[in-house]
Scaffold this active site. Structure first.
Site, PDB file in Angstrom:
ATOM      1  N   ARG A  14      46.959   3.754   4.308  1.00  0.00           N
ATOM      2  CA  ARG A  14      47.023   2.695   5.328  1.00  0.00           C
ATOM      3  C   ARG A  14      48.067   1.646   4.960  1.00  0.00           C
ATOM      4  O   ARG A  14      48.797   1.165   5.817  1.00  0.00           O
ATOM      5  CB  ARG A  14      45.631   2.063   5.520  1.00  0.00           C
ATOM      6  CG  ARG A  14      44.699   2.940   6.338  1.00  0.00           C
ATOM      7  CD  ARG A  14      43.273   2.446   6.321  1.00  0.00           C
ATOM      8  NE  ARG A  14      42.624   2.698   5.032  1.00  0.00           N
ATOM      9  CZ  ARG A  14      41.888   1.833   4.370  1.00  0.00           C
ATOM     10  NH1 ARG A  14      41.665   0.635   4.867  1.00  0.00           N
ATOM     11  NH2 ARG A  14      41.350   2.162   3.217  1.00  0.00           N
ATOM     12  N   HIS A  42      33.967   2.733  -0.013  1.00  0.00           N
ATOM     13  CA  HIS A  42      35.375   2.798   0.381  1.00  0.00           C
ATOM     14  C   HIS A  42      35.412   3.432   1.759  1.00  0.00           C
ATOM     15  O   HIS A  42      34.726   4.419   2.010  1.00  0.00           O
ATOM     16  CB  HIS A  42      36.142   3.656  -0.634  1.00  0.00           C
ATOM     17  CG  HIS A  42      37.619   3.529  -0.527  1.00  0.00           C
ATOM     18  ND1 HIS A  42      38.321   4.025   0.551  1.00  0.00           N
ATOM     19  CD2 HIS A  42      38.538   2.974  -1.341  1.00  0.00           C
ATOM     20  CE1 HIS A  42      39.612   3.769   0.379  1.00  0.00           C
ATOM     21  NE2 HIS A  42      39.766   3.126  -0.762  1.00  0.00           N
TER      22      HIS A  42
END
Ligand code: FAD
Length: 599
Positions: A256, A236
């Site tokens: 995000r 990740h």
């Protein structure tokens, strides 16, 4: 063996995360006698940690969304190595599984007109993740757990399975120990559903918790099943990098999705420099368009910060390597300068508290420091797409322990929906298979139970041997250094040699004390699984001489057409060593293939 506790069921579900609970509910609904076994307390599975949401093309926010778009995104995210039929079933059935959860009492966040709200995540063309703030997994597990308990399904918690039994060419049960007393337990069952989750604890920096030692992967391999896609481990892009005690803990992609951007030490939004050809047509190439996308997804392309995880993780790695990293070896993730304090606290409450408490950083006022962390394994037990049965009759797998669905890279949000879709399918098919056997149940010979008990007790028989904690640290270090995010042949060859040495050391492990609550003993047993899984990852990664999705080769940086239709399967040879086989991908029907043309 006469003193060993014994039970008998139609379907044994190993694991109580989303996949295991959903499988158990389905098997119960199909009329089977079911037991759930889990290594930790009920409710403590990985699923509870999931933050962002569950992907399902419900079309609540963008009516243009449908299963075909979700299917296409999933396949493209997986670099076309996914099993097409699994990706199709997943995209088609995910909306029903979410609605069903709602019927069972899950309270999802809402759109202004009262529908289940959906949020943006990398690789998904439309806002698609059903969520509950950034605590989606908690709601999912709460709902499934309540239902499973209300249905009266037997649960054995803090009970670890160490061996699967077979007789007459099919699964006949499983063997395990109680964590607290160290006493053994044997289950007779003609079907076992593995739902044991991931393998992250084989790596030094990981978002995974202590339970993820690849038990289900190793149990399946040793029972004769094959593991597919093992070279694909997802790093990740955003784990915490500071302070050291929390290194690896996840920073959800929702940061995000909700407007956060990545910057290097020069303040540059560097993701614009890393847009690959494959995604150019759907990714904004300037900040204005990227920022407009949050409000209007129809007329703008998505920001490069929301490219699939493998792309973002590699970009961060490259920035740090080029000397443009943050003070503690990551990059900056900034939402403070882009969204109001009120918005951040409402949408990302767990992230706010996580940084405040663990790093003394106020994410509404300052940027976070983040870097890649081992998060998810795409690889797992190869299963039939419709039934989730492996090549071992009676052995099923669902959730993270199963392979095929995500190909070379998983899109965020596609795991929670995967658990529900395939958990349900596995539970139903296992129940049906058990019913079809009627009275012809395989039984477990006493000798097999005795051998399983002896194998588990072996570390107590040795004096002054290797220490499990030291071996585990060495293993994590090898995998991190030599089979991590960027790979090379000579390093992986070295890793395999070092893993062989660890294997020998493992055969000399000794533990102190007795069987009551003895974590050193438990780790000694887990290590065997971690090593098996690590060998599979390293061997498959060495074999695949190209870069694709979660697998990046420094010595073979290009994605090769010759590898585009090849899956690697790890199996155990007769002498007990891991072998890697090439298998052609199942070919996609024309009506699905057309979804990838002219786009
Ligand atoms: P798990 O939930 O991992 O459960 C495994 C179960 O197996 C546990 O009960 C464990 O005790 C048991 N078990 C293991 N070995 C044994 C054994 N030997 N004997 C008995 N029991 C055993 N995915 C998304 O789609 N959206 C997200 O927003 C998201 N966020 C995430 C955030 C974090 C921090 C992490 C770590 C992952 C996230 N993921 C997300 C991924 C997703 O949560 C996992 O892939 C998924 O929950 C795995 O579910 P599972 O049911 O397969 O296994």
């Amino acid at each position: 063996p006469s003193s060993i506790e014994r039970h008998s069921y139609d379907v044994l579900v190993v694991g109580a995360g989303g996949a295991g609970l959903r499988a158990a509910i389905a098997a119960h609904d199909a009329g089977a006698r079911v037991a759930i076994i889990c290594k930790s307390l009920l409710g403590k599975a990985h699923t509870v940690m999931a933050e962002g949401g569950a992907a399902a093309a419900m079309g609540n926010v963008y009516s243009e969304d449908n299963w075909r778009v979700h299917f296409r995104d999933t396949m493209r995210g997986g670099k076309m190595l996914n099993h097409w039929r699994m990706a199709q079933l997943h995209a088609q059935e995910a909306p029903d599984r979410i609605h069903e959860l709602e019927d069972w009492g899950a309270l999802f966040d809402r759109t202004p007109d009262g529908l289940i709200s959906q949020r943006d995540f990398g690789g998904h063309r439309y806002a698609r993740l059903a969520h509950v703030g950034d605590r989606t997994g908690l709601e999912l597990i709460r709902t499934l757990q309540q239902r499973a308990v209300a249905l009266g399904i037997d649960v054995y918690m803090e009970c670890t399975i160490t061996k699967l039994f077979q007789s007459g060419g099919r699964i006949s049960g499983a063997f395990g120990y109680w964590r607290e007393s160290g006493r053994f337990i044997a289950f007779e069952a003609p079907t076992v559903v593995l739902a044991t989750g991931g393998i992250g604890k084989s790596y030094k920096v990981t978002s995974n918790s202590w339970e993820y030692t690849g038990d289900g992967h190793a149990l399946a391999l040793e029972a004769g099943a094959s593991l597919v896609n093992m070279e694909f481990v997802q790093f990740h892009p955003t784990g915490m990098v500071w302070p050291p005690s929390v290194k690896g803990i996840l920073v959800t992609e929702s940061v995000r999705g909700d407007g956060g951007v990545l910057r290097n030490s020069e303040g540059r939004r560097f993701m614009f420099d890393y847009i690959p050809e494959f995604f150019k047509s759907e990714t904004a190439d300037n900040e204005d368009e990227a920022d407009r996308w949050y409000e209007d997804k129809t007329n703008n392309r998505r920001p490069p910060e929301l490219l699939p995880r493998d792309e973002v993780a590699r970009a961060i790695n490259a920035e740090v390597k080029a000397g443009r990293g943050s003070p503690h070896g990551g990059v900056f993730l900034d939402i403070a300068s882009r969204r109001s304090e009120e918005f951040i606290k409402r949408r990302l409450p767990s992230m706010y508290h996580q940084f405040k408490e663990l790093a003394d950083v106020d994410i509404t006022a300052e940027p976070m420091e983040v870097g890649p962390t081992c998060h998810y394994v795409m690889g797992g037990v190869a299963v039939d797409a419709d039934t989730e049965e492996s090549i071992v009759p009676g052995l099923y797998a669902a959730g993270e322990v199963a392979g095929g669905m995500h190909g070379a890279n998983r899109l965020g949000g596609n795991s929670l929906s995967d658990l529900l879709v395939f958990g349900r399918r596995a539970g139903t098919s296992a129940a049906e298979a058990a019913a079809a056997l009627a009275g012809e149940r395989p039984t477990i010979p006493d000798d097999d139970i005795r051998a399983a008990a002896e194998a588990a007790l072996a570390p107590f028989e040795r004096q002054g041997g290797e220490n499990a904690y030291t071996v585990q640290q060495d293993l994590q270090d090898i995998m991190h250094r030599l089979v991590g995010i960027i790979r090379k042949a000579d390093e992986m060859e070295q890793a395999l040699e070092e893993l062989d040495t660890l294997n020998e050391r493992c055969s000399r492990l000794s533990v102190e004390g007795h069987r009551q609550y003895n974590p050193g003993w438990h780790l000694a047993l887990d290590l065997h699984n971690m090593l098996r899984v690590s060998q599979c990852i390293a061997m498959a990664a060495l074999e695949r001489t190209e870069s694709r999705g979660g697998h990046t080769r420094d010595d073979f940086p290009a994605t090769e057409d010759s590898w585009a239709t090849v899956n690697l399967h790890c199996v155990l040879d007769d002498d007990g060593s891991v072998a890697v086989r090439h298998e052609e991908l199942p070919s996609m029907p024309d009506e699905l293939r057309t979804l990838f043309e002219d786009k």
